[in-house]
Each structure stands twice: as structure tokens, then as C-alpha cells.
Design an enzyme around this catalytic site. Structure first.
Site, mmCIF file in Angstrom:
data_model
loop_
_atom_site.group_PDB
_atom_site.id
_atom_site.type_symbol
_atom_site.label_atom_id
_atom_site.label_comp_id
_atom_site.label_asym_id
_atom_site.label_seq_id
_atom_site.Cartn_x
_atom_site.Cartn_y
_atom_site.Cartn_z
ATOM 1 N N GLY A 84 8.992 26.968 13.904
ATOM 2 C CA GLY A 84 8.375 27.910 12.266
ATOM 3 C C GLY A 84 6.771 26.747 12.999
ATOM 4 O O GLY A 84 6.029 27.360 11.539
ATOM 5 N N GLY A 123 12.231 33.068 16.093
ATOM 6 C CA GLY A 123 12.248 33.570 14.694
ATOM 7 C C GLY A 123 10.161 34.520 14.660
ATOM 8 O O GLY A 123 10.732 35.935 14.976
ATOM 9 N N GLY A 124 9.697 33.757 14.212
ATOM 10 C CA GLY A 124 8.094 34.439 13.969
ATOM 11 C C GLY A 124 7.651 35.371 14.756
ATOM 12 O O GLY A 124 7.286 36.707 14.338
ATOM 13 N N HIS A 154 22.677 27.882 12.527
ATOM 14 C CA HIS A 154 21.259 27.975 12.017
ATOM 15 C C HIS A 154 21.203 26.144 11.588
ATOM 16 O O HIS A 154 21.638 26.021 10.579
ATOM 17 C CB HIS A 154 20.790 28.862 11.905
ATOM 18 C CG HIS A 154 19.220 28.986 11.764
ATOM 19 N ND1 HIS A 154 18.544 28.234 11.247
ATOM 20 C CD2 HIS A 154 18.155 29.883 13.326
ATOM 21 C CE1 HIS A 154 16.793 28.111 12.126
ATOM 22 N NE2 HIS A 154 16.868 29.002 12.788
ATOM 23 N N GLU A 205 17.971 24.733 20.027
ATOM 24 C CA GLU A 205 16.645 24.925 18.847
ATOM 25 C C GLU A 205 16.273 23.607 18.290
ATOM 26 O O GLU A 205 16.903 23.280 16.881
ATOM 27 C CB GLU A 205 16.678 26.104 17.688
ATOM 28 C CG GLU A 205 17.305 27.474 18.242
ATOM 29 C CD GLU A 205 17.370 28.054 17.029
ATOM 30 O OE1 GLU A 205 16.110 29.315 17.051
ATOM 31 O OE2 GLU A 205 17.353 27.942 15.900
ATOM 32 N N GLU A 214 18.690 26.285 9.535
ATOM 33 C CA GLU A 214 18.161 26.468 8.521
ATOM 34 C C GLU A 214 19.271 26.349 7.349
ATOM 35 O O GLU A 214 19.313 26.144 6.304
ATOM 36 C CB GLU A 214 16.818 27.525 8.152
ATOM 37 C CG GLU A 214 15.926 27.342 8.654
ATOM 38 C CD GLU A 214 14.936 28.749 9.251
ATOM 39 O OE1 GLU A 214 15.300 30.128 9.413
ATOM 40 O OE2 GLU A 214 14.345 28.429 10.256
ATOM 41 N N ASN A 216 15.334 36.527 15.559
ATOM 42 C CA ASN A 216 15.987 36.049 14.164
ATOM 43 C C ASN A 216 14.958 36.148 13.748
ATOM 44 O O ASN A 216 13.654 35.882 13.221
ATOM 45 C CB ASN A 216 16.376 35.062 14.195
ATOM 46 C CG ASN A 216 16.715 34.616 13.197
ATOM 47 O OD1 ASN A 216 16.790 35.380 12.129
ATOM 48 N ND2 ASN A 216 17.297 32.778 12.667
ATOM 49 N N TRP A 217 15.605 37.848 12.906
ATOM 50 C CA TRP A 217 14.164 38.003 11.425
ATOM 51 C C TRP A 217 13.896 36.894 10.528
ATOM 52 O O TRP A 217 12.857 37.343 9.360
ATOM 53 C CB TRP A 217 14.588 39.164 10.867
ATOM 54 C CG TRP A 217 14.564 40.467 12.003
ATOM 55 C CD1 TRP A 217 13.999 40.570 13.548
ATOM 56 C CD2 TRP A 217 13.763 41.931 11.769
ATOM 57 N NE1 TRP A 217 13.415 41.169 14.076
ATOM 58 C CE2 TRP A 217 13.634 42.399 13.510
ATOM 59 C CE3 TRP A 217 14.065 42.861 10.781
ATOM 60 C CZ2 TRP A 217 13.771 43.825 13.816
ATOM 61 C CZ3 TRP A 217 14.419 44.250 10.665
ATOM 62 C CH2 TRP A 217 13.885 44.648 12.129
ATOM 63 N N LYS A 218 15.002 36.310 10.186
ATOM 64 C CA LYS A 218 14.781 35.083 9.065
ATOM 65 C C LYS A 218 15.351 36.097 7.910
ATOM 66 O O LYS A 218 15.751 37.510 7.615
ATOM 67 C CB LYS A 218 14.142 33.972 8.793
ATOM 68 C CG LYS A 218 13.826 33.406 10.306
ATOM 69 C CD LYS A 218 13.564 32.239 10.863
ATOM 70 C CE LYS A 218 13.324 30.945 11.798
ATOM 71 N NZ LYS A 218 13.562 30.372 11.965
ATOM 72 N N SER A 260 9.401 28.435 18.215
ATOM 73 C CA SER A 260 7.889 28.584 18.780
ATOM 74 C C SER A 260 7.578 29.234 19.645
ATOM 75 O O SER A 260 6.900 29.306 20.433
ATOM 76 C CB SER A 260 6.771 27.592 17.985
ATOM 77 O OG SER A 260 7.256 26.872 17.423
#
Ligand code: 13P
Length: 255
Positions: free
Chosen positions: A178, A238-239, A100, A172, A102, A13-15, A217
Site C-alpha cells: 500500500g 491489494g489496491g 497477512h 509480501e 495486517e 485481496n480487497w481487504k 504495490s
């Protein structure tokens, strides 16, 4: 049904990150690195890059799939700024994230809205990846299972248990996203087992089949121990999905 029969998924997930140039380069590097993996690999770029990323995926790799980060609850019409499931299918998407944390936090998406998006995705022929997770305060108050299963129950109630034949669940924990603070394998496995048990309570068969993936993470150096847990069928990254070498390192761990 044993874990071996559930094909692992690693989804990046590149966000809201990247650029057209980065999307092209990263997709090409991942495409080169994932040949002959036993896992499904999904890239989830921002909407504007879906077409570019889809085009840069090698068509010969059928286990390399495109996903989107969100969709509208509506199928079409006067909803300025929204993107429908059918449009995502047009762009080659196979998966779509719903709920998600976010989106739940930034856009006040309730469990009911998340369930409506889950159903909109399936109406369009997409496979929803429904995200569940508790905050740190909820975990510290001992409410993890209550919160996570409450989020899941809202979808089961609205969409029916059979809908989970064509869905993926992502656990999650909000406090692990993150932050560099990963859930321990025991913490993650325990929630994954509760999620699977809840699905099994409704349908033993679907409970054995549904894939439950972990996000928060995940990095190449912790992927192996998390992904080897009995009820963990992959990762939502993510990251570490923004760099080909770290994403590919996680994909290797999912073999
Ligand atoms: P990080 O891997 O950056 O913690 O993000 C997890 C996530 O939210 C994926 O959807």
C-alpha cells in the site's frame, strides 16, 4: 521442475473495502475480462460478500476461484465472531489467506497462530496462501531472509513439509504494501529464491512445485517485470484489485 509447469495465480485481496454493489460490478467485469487466460484468478473479498462474489463468478471459468482473507484456528463451537474453514468451503471458497501482515500487526498473530490457521484451512479442505514478509527496519538491519524463513519454518515445523503440496506461499514485504514502493525484481526474486530453496531443502519435489507469489504495490505497469522473474509464480494484489481495468491488466501480464 521448470516454472512453466507452475500455473500462475493472480489473487485480488480487497481487504476491508467495497460494498455489495461494488462487489457485484467488479466481479462481473473481471469475469468478462479473464476468459482464456492461462493463469488462475482468485478474488478475495471481505466475508460478507463471499457469497455474492461467488455467485457472480462465471461457473464455466474453472480457473476463476474464490478466497477468504482469514479463518479461525478452531473448527467449530463457542468462538463468537470467528469464521471456520468449513463455513468458507460452504460459501464456495477454494483459497484462504493466513498470516497477512495486517493480521500479524493488527491482531498480534504469532508465527504459531499462523501455522495453526494454515492447518485449520487444510483440515477444512481449503488451500492456504501463507503470507510472509519483513518490515523496513528488519530489511535495513539485514534480517530479511532470517525473518521470512523464520515465518516459513514455523509452518513447516507445525504442519510438515508434505502440507506444502496443497499450499501457496506469498512474499509480501511489509514496506511495499500500500506504499507505492515495490520491491525491485532483483529484491523480490532473491527472497523468492530463498523461500523456494528452504522448501527444496526439505523436499526437492515440493520445492519445484510450490507456487510462491509476490505482493506489494503491484500495478499493471510494473507487473510484467516482477511476474517474469524465475521464482515468482504470480501476484497478491491489494489496491490495484479494486478496479477491474488495473486488476485485469495485471492478469494479462501473468499469461
Ligand atoms: P497493495 O497491492 O495495495 O500494496 O497490497 C498488497 C497486499 O497486501 C495484498 O495482500
Amino acid at each position: 521442475m521448470s516454472q512453466q509447469t507452475r500455473t500462475p495465480i493472480i489473487a485480488g485481496n480487497w481487504k476491508m473495502n467495497g460494498s455489495a454493489g461494488m462487489a457485484q460490478t467488479l466481479t462481473e467485469a473481471v469475469a468478462q475480462g479473464i476468459t482464456s487466460l492461462d493463469a488462475e484468478v482468485v478474488l478475495i473479498p471481505p466475508y460478507p460478500y463471499l457469497s455474492l462474489v461467488g455467485g457472480a463468478m462465471s461457473p464455466s471459468e474453472s480457473h476463476f476461484k474464490l478466497g477468504a482473507q482469514d479463518l479461525s484456528v478452531h473448527d467449530q463451537g463457542a468462538h463468537t465472531g470467528e469464521v471456520s474453514g468449513a463455513m468458507l468451503v460452504d460459501l464456495g471458497c477454494h483459497y484462504v489467506l493466513v498470516g497477512h501482515s495486517e493480521r500479524r500487526a493488527d491482531h498480534h498473530e504469532s508465527n504459531e497462530v499462523v501455522a495453526a490457521k494454515f492447518m485449520a484451512a487444510q483440515r477444512a479442505g481449503l488451500i492456504p496462501i501463507v503470507c510472509l514478509g519483513e518490515t523496513l527496519a528488519e530489511r535495513e538491519a539485514g534480517q530479511t531472509d532470517e525473518v521470512v524463513l523464520g515465518q516459513l519454518d514455523a509452518v513447516i515445523r507445525a504442519a510438515g513439509i508434505e502440507s506444502f503440496e496443497r499450499a501457496v506461499i506469498a512474499y509480501e514485504p511489509v514496506w511495499a504494501i500500500g506504499t507505492g514502493q515495490t520491491a525491485t525484481p532483483d529484491q523480490a526474486q532473491s527472497v523468492h529464491a530463498s523461500i523456494r530453496a528452504r522448501i527444496r531443502d526439505n523436499s526437492d519435489t515440493i520445492g519445484g512445485q510450490v507456487r510462491v507469489i509476490y505482493g506489494g504495490s503491484v500495478k499493471p505497469d510494473n507487473a510484467q517485470e516482477i511476474l517474469s522473474c524465475e521464482d515468482i509464480d504470480g501476484g497478491l494484489i491489494g489496491g490495484a484489485s479494486l478496479e477491474a481495468s488495473s486488476f485485469l491488466g495485471i492478469c494479462q501480464a501473468a499469461r
